[in-house]
Design an enzyme around this catalytic site. Structure first.
Site, mmCIF file in Angstrom:
data_model
loop_
_atom_site.group_PDB
_atom_site.id
_atom_site.type_symbol
_atom_site.label_atom_id
_atom_site.label_comp_id
_atom_site.label_asym_id
_atom_site.label_seq_id
_atom_site.Cartn_x
_atom_site.Cartn_y
_atom_site.Cartn_z
ATOM 1 N N HIS A 147 17.723 33.063 53.166
ATOM 2 C CA HIS A 147 18.591 32.320 52.848
ATOM 3 C C HIS A 147 19.543 33.180 51.713
ATOM 4 O O HIS A 147 20.727 32.905 51.727
ATOM 5 C CB HIS A 147 18.437 30.999 52.154
ATOM 6 C CG HIS A 147 17.699 30.077 53.052
ATOM 7 N ND1 HIS A 147 17.274 28.834 52.555
ATOM 8 C CD2 HIS A 147 17.578 30.093 54.435
ATOM 9 C CE1 HIS A 147 16.598 28.465 53.544
ATOM 10 N NE2 HIS A 147 16.840 28.897 54.622
ATOM 11 N N PHE A 389 9.844 29.430 53.727
ATOM 12 C CA PHE A 389 10.102 30.624 53.387
ATOM 13 C C PHE A 389 11.625 30.927 53.224
ATOM 14 O O PHE A 389 11.738 32.244 53.364
ATOM 15 C CB PHE A 389 9.347 31.993 54.143
ATOM 16 C CG PHE A 389 7.919 31.435 54.713
ATOM 17 C CD1 PHE A 389 6.889 31.318 53.573
ATOM 18 C CD2 PHE A 389 7.742 30.914 56.032
ATOM 19 C CE1 PHE A 389 5.536 31.018 54.146
ATOM 20 C CE2 PHE A 389 6.405 30.678 56.358
ATOM 21 C CZ PHE A 389 5.533 30.720 55.378
ATOM 22 N N CYS A 390 12.167 30.042 52.688
ATOM 23 C CA CYS A 390 13.600 30.286 52.605
ATOM 24 C C CYS A 390 14.383 31.115 53.894
ATOM 25 O O CYS A 390 15.165 31.678 53.744
ATOM 26 C CB CYS A 390 14.108 31.089 51.436
ATOM 27 S SG CYS A 390 13.955 30.094 49.955
ATOM 28 N N ALA A 391 13.864 30.428 54.958
ATOM 29 C CA ALA A 391 14.085 30.970 56.411
ATOM 30 C C ALA A 391 14.247 29.845 57.347
ATOM 31 O O ALA A 391 13.620 30.035 58.520
ATOM 32 C CB ALA A 391 13.709 32.347 56.741
ATOM 33 N N ASP A 472 9.699 26.760 49.934
ATOM 34 C CA ASP A 472 10.400 27.573 50.757
ATOM 35 C C ASP A 472 10.608 29.002 50.642
ATOM 36 O O ASP A 472 11.049 29.756 51.335
ATOM 37 C CB ASP A 472 12.045 26.828 50.996
ATOM 38 C CG ASP A 472 12.092 25.464 51.768
ATOM 39 O OD1 ASP A 472 12.934 24.706 51.464
ATOM 40 O OD2 ASP A 472 11.107 25.271 52.552
#
Length: 473
Positions: A147, A389-391, A472
């Site tokens: 992100h 995972f911020c994806a 995340d």
């Protein structure tokens, strides 16, 4: 049972050693490559036992190198405000801070005239650059991005490319999108924070430059694992901008960096409005500074910059062959171990990727990722990451909308860490959970957790999931 991806599993030379006993297949991964703080941390298990903590969460925040912690101890007595202080400590701190730029520049083999701007982290660096992309230019990015390399571009003209199952086709999709014109910047990750696969940065840079665009590389994951050559001997594959974080580079003291061409940075919107970023201030107008100062308003993180630079020095001095051998043997051992467990799937982005860093993503059929992570921690003393995972766009495309598991390792890791993870997953699959678990504020935790916290650390009930974004990252 998941097959080991052959292209991501390097051959291991076993003809090592001269003793009568056969050498260990992964001899170069038995011990850490460099000393890190917390290497022998003891982790309590539910039930009263304790083991050495197996830290397999390097991709989120790597432990501090012991050499970095020692350096911090040495420089801390000299800590003072920088740049305009006449005092001795201030002069020493200023020297530390400004010389850190040269150390970072050498570490990534940047061009002599590239700017080095210290920030809070990679996210901060990319947001800074977003304010410097020339007006009217679009930013192009892939759907596989963290992100941090996706959200900053959405506030300005942008377009995205959905990555193909192969790297070759993905590069062609990027080429086609760039050929439509209007793109000023291609934003890509150097290595996936989800699967560890390394992207062909030189090829992507050449494609961008061929179509009149620049390239920025999110190197938060790549920099701690690979040598980076921004200048690339003056070829078309050179990197225009590079961003990475100290806390992933074994210097977890709150600093990041943006390295790259000065023209956009000197003309861009100052990242913060405040003291130090100006040449002259009037009551109703301001003349902004050029150079890094333009984006470094306020008192800078002197110690963060100094420790980041020290980490860069230490990593830069490593024998590259030994560095890669250590990491790839750990990765090979983990992939092989997981492949032998029924119901475990290792996830990857591209069917033709040939290189990956110390990050492995996997899931266990029939088991929630958060529950597996909780079990590994409480029953085996293993720390790894679960979530998205911020994806989010990538996890959704991989068919993992609720998340998966990520094991990551680095210079302080050892083979026993990987073996304990594999044994824990095998035990869960074959024998089930050893204790009862419950959901507390959105996170799986032991139903009766007796593990003590250190006396100085708060242990407030009901806060296990109070910050949802933690699942995340």
């Amino acid at each position: 049972m998941s097959p080991v991806p052959p292209s991501l599993l390097p051959a291991v030379d076993t003809a090592v050693g001269t003793s009568a006993a056969p050498p260990h297949r992964y001899a170069d991964a038995l011990e850490p490559l460099l000393a890190v703080v917390g290497a022998d941390l003891r982790a309590p298990l539910v039930g009263g036992d304790e083991v050495r903590y197996a830290n397999l969460d390097y991709a989120a925040s790597a432990p501090s190198l012991a050499a970095v912690a020692d350096h911090l101890t040495d420089v801390l007595p000299f800590y003072a405000s920088v740049h305009r202080g006449a005092g001795y400590a201030s002069q020493i701190s200023t020297s530390l801070y400004e010389n850190a730029r040269g150390t970072v520049r050498r570490f990534v083999r940047a061009r002599p005239d590239d700017a080095v701007v210290f920030t809070r982290n990679t996210t901060d660096s990319l947001n800074l650059l977003a304010g410097c992309v020339p007006a009217g230019s679009e930013v192009l990015y892939l759907d596989i991005e963290h992100h941090a390399n996706l959200l900053p571009w959405q506030a300005r003209p942008h377009r995205s490319v959905v990555a193909a199952p192969s790297l070759a086709e993905t590069l062609e999709r990027v080429r086609i999108s760039l050929s439509d014109g209007g793109v000023g910047l291609l934003a890509v990750t150097g290595a996936s924070n989800v699967t560890g696969e390394v992207l062909p940065i030189a090829e992507l840079a050449a494609i961008a430059h061929e179509h009149g665009a620049r390239i920025v590389v999110d190197a938060a994951q790549l920099a701690p694992h690979r040598r980076i050559d921004m200048a690339a001997a003056g070829t078309s594959g050179e990197i225009d901008y590079l961003a990475f974080s100290g806390h992933k580079l074994y210097a977890p003291f709150g600093s990041g960096v943006l390295v790259g061409r000065a023209d956009w940075l000197d003309a861009g919107t100052p990242h913060l409005a405040g003291g130090g970023a100006v040449r002259e201030v009037r009551l109703d107008a301001v003349t902004w500074a050029d150079g890094p100062a333009r984006h470094e308003a306020g008192s800078p993180n002197v110690l963060g910059a100094a420790t980041l630079a020290r980490a860069a020095e230490v990593l830069g001095s490593l024998d590259e062959a030994a560095w890669q051998r250590h990491e790839q043997q750990l990765r090979a051992a983990l992939l092989e171990g997981l492949a032998e467990i029924d119901g475990v799937t290792v996830h990857r982005l591209f069917d033709d990727s040939k290189e990956a860093i110390g990050v492995v993503n996997f899931s266990v059929a029939g088991h929630d990722a958060g529950l597996v992570a909780a079990c590994l921690s409480a029953e085996h003393g293993v720390g790894l990451r679960d979530g998205r995972f911020c994806a989010h766009p990538l996890l959704k495309r991989l068919g993992l909308p609720s998340g998966s598991l990520r094991a990551s390792f680095g210079v302080g890791s050892r083979l026993e860490d990987v073996e304990r993870l594999v044994a824990g997953v095998r035990g869960l699959v074959e024998d089930g959970l050893g204790i009862d678990y419950a959901v507390d504020a959105g996170r799986w935790v032991p139903a009766h957790d007796s593990r003590p916290f250190p006396a100085w650390a708060p242990n407030t009930p009901g806060t296990a999931g109070a910050a949802p974004c933690l699942t995340d990252s």
